[in-house]
Design an enzyme around this catalytic site. Structure first.
Site, PDB file in Angstrom:
ATOM      1  N   ILE A 192     -28.812   6.968 -22.274  1.00 18.30           N
ATOM      2  CA  ILE A 192     -29.260   8.251 -21.731  1.00 18.30           C
ATOM      3  C   ILE A 192     -28.450   9.398 -22.326  1.00 18.30           C
ATOM      4  O   ILE A 192     -29.006  10.423 -22.741  1.00 18.30           O
ATOM      5  CB  ILE A 192     -29.156   8.250 -20.199  1.00 18.30           C
ATOM      6  N   GLU A 299     -28.676   7.799   0.270  1.00 14.29           N
ATOM      7  CA  GLU A 299     -30.049   8.056  -0.159  1.00 14.29           C
ATOM      8  C   GLU A 299     -31.052   7.361   0.755  1.00 14.29           C
ATOM      9  O   GLU A 299     -30.694   6.632   1.669  1.00 14.29           O
ATOM     10  CB  GLU A 299     -30.236   7.609  -1.610  1.00 14.29           C
ATOM     11  N   HIS A 318     -33.560  11.522  -6.491  1.00 13.57           N
ATOM     12  CA  HIS A 318     -33.380  10.401  -7.418  1.00 13.57           C
ATOM     13  C   HIS A 318     -34.684  10.076  -8.152  1.00 13.57           C
ATOM     14  O   HIS A 318     -35.155   8.936  -8.157  1.00 13.57           O
ATOM     15  CB  HIS A 318     -32.856   9.167  -6.687  1.00 13.57           C
TER      16      HIS A 318
END
Length: 354
Positions: A192, A299, A318
């Site tokens: 990434i 989360e 997310h």
């Protein structure tokens, strides 16, 4: 081959929408007996109608450990489990899923996505459970999202949008910098980080990085995280969550930033001290001007953060890696990894150990 003779896979949270069919086709095509959890499936009736003759169904909250353990104990157990959204798989569950009294003991956990911090790797290793994931499957998606975060904050798009919806017309108090005027600091040059570096360089940004992986020109290598923080206008985090990176960016590190700087986190929530970040964003004298956060310490149903309500905090749930291409790639690769590991073919399959 009878279904009971085939390897059994519990699909905790399937790929969304039309991708569900692709994922199930891949798993069933490998000869696996699939049990689909419908709890996170939007079109449950459609899934039943299409797949009732080829898969079995269940319906429970995968984020509830007691419910997950009960699912394993209710039947004969499962040989493998696949998750997408990072359902916590901790020592009590692993102990229950590998109980010798189960006809089928858990052997493989697959994650359709990058990272395995949702799994207690040490406990999995002790119990002989292989944990695989799909690194790089969402690299382009997350890199694009980080750029979207950056552009949203540097051009103050959220504030302009809110004002326009209120019928207010106005120009920024001070003209913002163009990307070519800014230095981007990337913490972590995995797939990434490298994808972001390539895109940011193409947009004219000066790019530098701190990483165990050597940087390739035009990205500059910076020897320490402190140096990266102190010499970058924008910091983007692309690190796994490990004991070494948990809480890596706290009050001391945030104080090192350049005046007017921006922090982007599409990695893992636990890397940044959210309370310290919130305090910095509330302080007009702090060098940090804004932050974009896509990952949080808590989360899903437990979603909570001290960043709530801060106008200079861009918060998203997310979703950085959730493009059609990325999610399809992750689902298909995860299915292939599960099948290979269950068949005793581990060559080339990424397996995380604790």
């Amino acid at each position: 081959m009878d279904r009971m003779d085939r390897m059994r896979v519990l699909l905790l949270d399937a790929a969304p929408g039309a991708l569900l069919d692709r994922e199930l086709e891949r798993l069933v095509g490998h000869g696996l007996a699939v049990t689909l959890n419908l709890r996170r499936v939007d079109d449950r009736a459609g899934a039943r109608a299409t797949w009732s003759d080829r898969v079995e169904f269940t319906d429970f909250d995968p984020f509830g450990e007691a419910a997950l353990i009960a699912e394993f104990r209710a039947g004969s157990g499962f040989d493998a489990l696949k998750s997408r959204a990072g359902v916590p798989l901790r020592a009590p569950f692993l102990a229950a899923a590998t109980d010798p009294e189960l006809p089928r003991r858990l052997r493989v956990i697959g994650r359709a996505g990058a990272g395995t911090d949702h799994v207690d790797l040490a406990a999995a290793t002790r119990r002989g459970v292989a944990v695989t994931h799909t690194p790089g499957s969402n690299a382009n998606a997350v890199a694009e999202f980080a750029l979207a975060q950056l552009l949203t904050l540097t051009r103050d798009l959220a504030a302009h949008n809110d004002a326009a919806h209120r019928g207010q017309w106005g120009a920024p108090a001070a003209p913002p910098a163009e990307l070519s005027e800014l230095t981007l600091g990337i913490a972590g040059l995995g797939r990434i980080g490298q994808a972001l570096a390539t895109r940011a360089s193409a947009l004219g940004m000066t790019v530098q990085a701190h990483s165990r992986r050597p940087a390739s020109p035009p990205t500059r290598q910076v020897p320490t995280l402190d140096a990266l923080l102190a010499t970058s206008d924008v910091i983007s985090l692309h690190l796994p969550l490990t004991p070494q990176t948990r809480g890596l960016v706290g009050r001391r590190e945030l104080a090192l930033l350049r005046p007017g700087s921006i922090l982007l986190n599409t990695a893992r929530g636990g890397i940044v001290d959210e309370q310290a970040l919130a305090d910095a964003l509330r302080d007009p004298a702090h060098p940090l001007a804004a932050a974009a956060v896509d990952t949080f310490a808590h989360e899903h149903a437990a979603f909570a953060s001290p960043l709530f309500g801060l106008p200079n905090a861009l918060l998203t749930p997310h979703v950085a890696g959730m493009t059609r291409t990325a999610m399809a790639e992750a689902a298909v690769r995860c299915a292939d990894h599960l099948a290979a590991l269950l068949a005793g073919r581990p060559a080339g399959i990424p397996v995380a150990t604790g």
